[in-house]
Design a protein around this motif. Sequence first.
Motif, PDB file in Angstrom:
ATOM      1  N   LYS A  19      20.009  32.587  12.182  1.00 39.67           N
ATOM      2  CA  LYS A  19      18.809  33.410  12.022  1.00 39.67           C
ATOM      3  C   LYS A  19      19.159  34.899  12.075  1.00 39.67           C
ATOM      4  N   ASP A  20      19.948  35.283  13.071  1.00 45.68           N
ATOM      5  CA  ASP A  20      20.341  36.693  13.176  1.00 45.68           C
ATOM      6  C   ASP A  20      21.290  37.092  12.057  1.00 45.68           C
ATOM      7  N   LYS A  31      11.636  37.794   2.163  1.00 46.54           N
ATOM      8  CA  LYS A  31      11.240  36.387   2.065  1.00 46.54           C
ATOM      9  C   LYS A  31      12.137  35.626   1.098  1.00 46.54           C
ATOM     10  N   GLN A  32      12.430  36.228  -0.072  1.00 46.30           N
ATOM     11  CA  GLN A  32      13.289  35.570  -1.048  1.00 46.30           C
ATOM     12  C   GLN A  32      14.719  35.464  -0.516  1.00 46.30           C
ATOM     13  N   HIS A  33      15.172  36.515   0.154  1.00 43.25           N
ATOM     14  CA  HIS A  33      16.515  36.490   0.755  1.00 43.25           C
ATOM     15  C   HIS A  33      16.629  35.352   1.758  1.00 43.25           C
ATOM     16  N   THR A  34      15.616  35.181   2.578  1.00 38.66           N
ATOM     17  CA  THR A  34      15.629  34.118   3.589  1.00 38.66           C
ATOM     18  C   THR A  34      15.691  32.750   2.927  1.00 38.66           C
ATOM     19  N   LYS A  35      14.932  32.576   1.861  1.00 36.34           N
ATOM     20  CA  LYS A  35      14.959  31.307   1.130  1.00 36.34           C
ATOM     21  C   LYS A  35      16.329  31.059   0.514  1.00 36.34           C
ATOM     22  N   ASP A  36      16.898  32.105  -0.123  1.00 33.95           N
ATOM     23  CA  ASP A  36      18.225  31.972  -0.730  1.00 33.95           C
ATOM     24  C   ASP A  36      19.277  31.637   0.319  1.00 33.95           C
ATOM     25  N   SER A  91      10.881  30.298  10.682  1.00 34.82           N
ATOM     26  CA  SER A  91      11.663  29.888  11.847  1.00 34.82           C
ATOM     27  C   SER A  91      11.759  28.372  11.926  1.00 34.82           C
ATOM     28  N   ALA A  92      10.650  27.687  11.633  1.00 37.99           N
ATOM     29  CA  ALA A  92      10.636  26.218  11.672  1.00 37.99           C
ATOM     30  C   ALA A  92      11.577  25.632  10.617  1.00 37.99           C
ATOM     31  N   LYS A  93      11.635  26.266   9.437  1.00 35.56           N
ATOM     32  CA  LYS A  93      12.532  25.785   8.387  1.00 35.56           C
ATOM     33  C   LYS A  93      13.999  25.947   8.811  1.00 35.56           C
ATOM     34  N   PHE A  94      14.310  27.080   9.458  1.00 41.06           N
ATOM     35  CA  PHE A  94      15.656  27.277   9.979  1.00 41.06           C
ATOM     36  C   PHE A  94      15.992  26.223  11.024  1.00 41.06           C
ATOM     37  N   ASP A  95      15.056  25.963  11.908  1.00 42.29           N
ATOM     38  CA  ASP A  95      15.292  24.984  12.980  1.00 42.29           C
ATOM     39  C   ASP A  95      15.565  23.598  12.395  1.00 42.29           C
ATOM     40  N   GLN A  96      14.792  23.226  11.376  1.00 44.09           N
ATOM     41  CA  GLN A  96      14.990  21.923  10.745  1.00 44.09           C
ATOM     42  C   GLN A  96      16.356  21.830  10.077  1.00 44.09           C
ATOM     43  N   LYS A  97      16.716  22.883   9.325  1.00 42.21           N
ATOM     44  CA  LYS A  97      18.008  22.903   8.642  1.00 42.21           C
ATOM     45  C   LYS A  97      19.139  22.865   9.669  1.00 42.21           C
ATOM     46  N   LYS A 148      13.396  37.309  15.661  1.00 41.30           N
ATOM     47  CA  LYS A 148      11.999  37.102  16.071  1.00 41.30           C
ATOM     48  C   LYS A 148      11.094  38.227  15.590  1.00 41.30           C
ATOM     49  N   ASN A 149      11.694  39.372  15.279  1.00 40.99           N
ATOM     50  CA  ASN A 149      10.923  40.504  14.768  1.00 40.99           C
ATOM     51  C   ASN A 149      10.710  40.437  13.257  1.00 40.99           C
ATOM     52  N   HIS A 150      11.242  39.403  12.627  1.00 37.20           N
ATOM     53  CA  HIS A 150      11.198  39.311  11.167  1.00 37.20           C
ATOM     54  C   HIS A 150      10.642  37.997  10.634  1.00 37.20           C
ATOM     55  N   PHE A 151      10.980  36.882  11.249  1.00 40.16           N
ATOM     56  CA  PHE A 151      10.614  35.578  10.703  1.00 40.16           C
ATOM     57  C   PHE A 151       9.172  35.200  11.049  1.00 40.16           C
TER      58      PHE A 151
END
Length: 291
Positions: A146-147, A169-174, A270-276, A262-265
């Motif tokens: 995440k960081d 948002k797109q960067h996070t998805k990529d 965050s839930a998608k990151f946790d699942q992955k 936590k200041n960005h997601f």
Amino acid sequence: MTCHSESVTPNKAFSMASSQQHPLSEPPPYTEYQGILFPCVIPQEGLEAMKTFEIRDDDVVTVSYPKSGTNWMCEIVHKILGGKKENSTPKVPEFCPPGMLSSYIELRESPSPRLMISHLPFQLAPPGLAAPSNKMKAIVVLRNPKDVCVSFYYYMQKTPFLKTPESRKQHTKDFLDGKIIFGDYFDHVLGWWQMKDDPHFLFDFRSSVKTIAAFLNKELTDDHLTHVLTTCSLESMSKTLAESDYGWRKNIVRKGVVGDWKNHFSAEESAKFDQKYRERMAGSGLEFEFE
């Protein structure tokens, strides 16, 4: 893309490139190699050269996925090993900036010990690093995804040879989809984690300076330890890099803290990151600090 052996070093190439405002000029296209995207400073030529790049007995290599604390670790290693000026800026062997002297050529002529950085995934690393048979040392720096994702987003906006993300948002998805330079974060980390039981490797989450020194077979006096801790603090590192002659190093340090994600997601991101994270890390024994 061809790299020519001229008198300008890769670090100077970065300095020259960074004098241009980003993103006013479009950065060169990325190179795809074995399904992974790389910036123009790591073209196919540099990646192919890694197949025969020789690792020496006294080499120290810091390995990481980008934005994991690599330069901070290199500064600690540099200070532990004596802080010699010729090793003050670690070399990246796979770098081959267009029209400039390739790092791997420069390193062949460099005296030992050589301090190096590599962001290569395990399968593309030089054989002497991925399957060491000599006395080399490798420190693998690990940081929670995440960081890393957040830090990478800001770094890409400031670096001339990287494309500015369309949006956070797109960067996070990529990032989650592994469609980003240097490849999938989880593939990268798990690839190197295979070496966790190899004595040539130290896996660093938040290791103490004493642990790193012991791994490098160096005894630190109290004064030396104090010097390392002082000069490698976040404040000191930020100042050192800000004053660097090499433009690419000036954008490295941002916050250097755990939990800024936590200041960005959003809660959904965050839930998608946790699942992955749960899916990919299951059974690996690899755990991160997220806050």
